[in-house]
Design an enzyme around this catalytic site. Structure first.
Site, short mmCIF file in Angstrom:
data_model
loop_
_atom_site.label_atom_id
_atom_site.label_comp_id
_atom_site.label_asym_id
_atom_site.label_seq_id
_atom_site.Cartn_x
_atom_site.Cartn_y
_atom_site.Cartn_z
N HIS A 92 0.83 -1.20 0.00
CA HIS A 92 0.00 0.00 0.00
C HIS A 92 0.87 1.25 0.00
CE1 HIS A 92 -4.06 -1.43 0.20
NE2 HIS A 92 -3.83 -2.20 1.26
N CYS A 148 0.17 2.77 -4.67
CA CYS A 148 -0.57 4.00 -4.95
C CYS A 148 0.24 5.23 -4.55
CB CYS A 148 -1.89 4.00 -4.18
SG CYS A 148 -2.98 2.61 -4.57
#
Length: 319
Positions: A92, A148
């Site tokens: 992440h 991301c």
């Protein structure tokens, strides 16, 4: 003899509400790619894998924030001139409030260790100080982030920028601009005259308009290689580190955790490996263009290339 070192991180966040499926597969695929295609050694003193597989819990190979920072220190210290150092992260990515005020968005990019909910994320300023600043100038660090909000996750001072629409025809635009600028320079080298200067101004004006289309921000300047300077408070551009980073998306985008050929994987990791295997002698610009084109058919994310200095982007990728 120059040494190769690699730190490979893959985090699936098992059992959490944030679970991903392909990040450990990314780590294993990158490990195999580095060993089989790039000549890296799997010996423990040359290659370290951090994954949140159950057997790693309680060991230095479980990707907590503390273990990641310790692994960064191992990776970027003790290197000699000519060494090639690799870092990849699949997991992440997030954003936190920018304390310096040097980001237009007001946010710093982050990565998320497996214990980020209790111990916090690692922000881009910390990442730069841990990864880039300790590197000696004579060794090369190559970074691949498949997460991301990763466009400037380690705050490198120069970024090869997409055009204002994020289109993948960036390289063609840049080459066209470079050709115009080169034509102007050749005209002037042939001897000064009023006519030649006027012709050169026309060509240089055309080149400037091409480069203007590559900007993230309307006021940004882009040099003849398409490199735009990032505006960080810290004097990163004076470090002159030989660092090259491919990231899966721009700062304001997300990066896909997907399934390809029945296996969970990160889209950027898969495409990067496939692109490099198709032609190992590509330039940095070509790898960027080809990964963008491969992803553009199915995903909205736009891979980015950022660098530690004003380097020739047409040189072959080397790590």
């Amino acid at each position: 003899m120059p040494r190769r070192k690699a730190l490979i991180i893959g985090i699936n966040y098992f059992g959490s509400s944030h679970q991903l499926n392909g990040c450990i597969n990314d780590a294993m695929n990158i490990r195999n790619f580095l060993i089989q295609d790039r000549g890296f050694s799997p010996a423990p003193h040359d290659m370290v894998l951090l994954t949140d597989e159950p057997q790693n819990r309680g060991t230095p190979f479980f990707p907590t924030g503390a273990n990641i920072m310790a692994a960064f220190h191992w990776l970027v210290t003790g290197n000699n001139p000519g060494d090639s150092v690799w870092l990849s992260y699949s997991g992440h990515g997030g954003q936190v409030k920018d304390p310096d005020g040097d980001r237009e968005s007001g946010l710093d990019d982050t990565i998320c260790p497996v214990d980020f909910e209790s111990q916090g994320q690692i922000d881009s300023d910390t990442l730069h100080k841990a990864i880039v600043s300790p590197m000696i100038r004579e060794a090369r660090l190559t970074v691949l982030f498949d997460c991301c909000h990763s466009g400037s996750a380690i705050e490198l001072p120069y970024v090869y920028q997409p055009n204002s629409q994020g289109e993948v025809n960036l390289v063609d635009n840049v080459k066209q601009g470079i050709n115009l600028a080169s034509g102007a320079i050749n005209l002037l080298r042939g001897g000064f005259s009023a006519a030649k200067i006027q012709d050169a101004k026309v060509l240089l004006g055309g080149a400037k308009s091409f480069f203007a289309g590559l900007q993230h921000r309307p006021a940004a300047d882009v040099n003849e290689d398409g490199l735009g300077e990032e505006n960080f408070v810290e004097p990163w551009k004076h470090e002159g580190k030989d660092v090259w980073m491919f990231s899966g998306c721009a700062d304001n985008q997300t990066s896909a955790d997907t399934s390809i050929a029945g296996a969970a994987t990160g889209a950027m990791s898969h495409v990067f490996i496939a692109t490099m295997r198709a032609n190992p002698r590509q330039s940095y610009v070509q790898v960027l263009q080809n990964t963008r084109q491969s992803l553009a058919n199915k995903y909205k994310q736009i891979p980015q290339l950022s660098v530690g200095g004003l380097y020739n982007l047409n040189q072959p990728v080397a790590f």
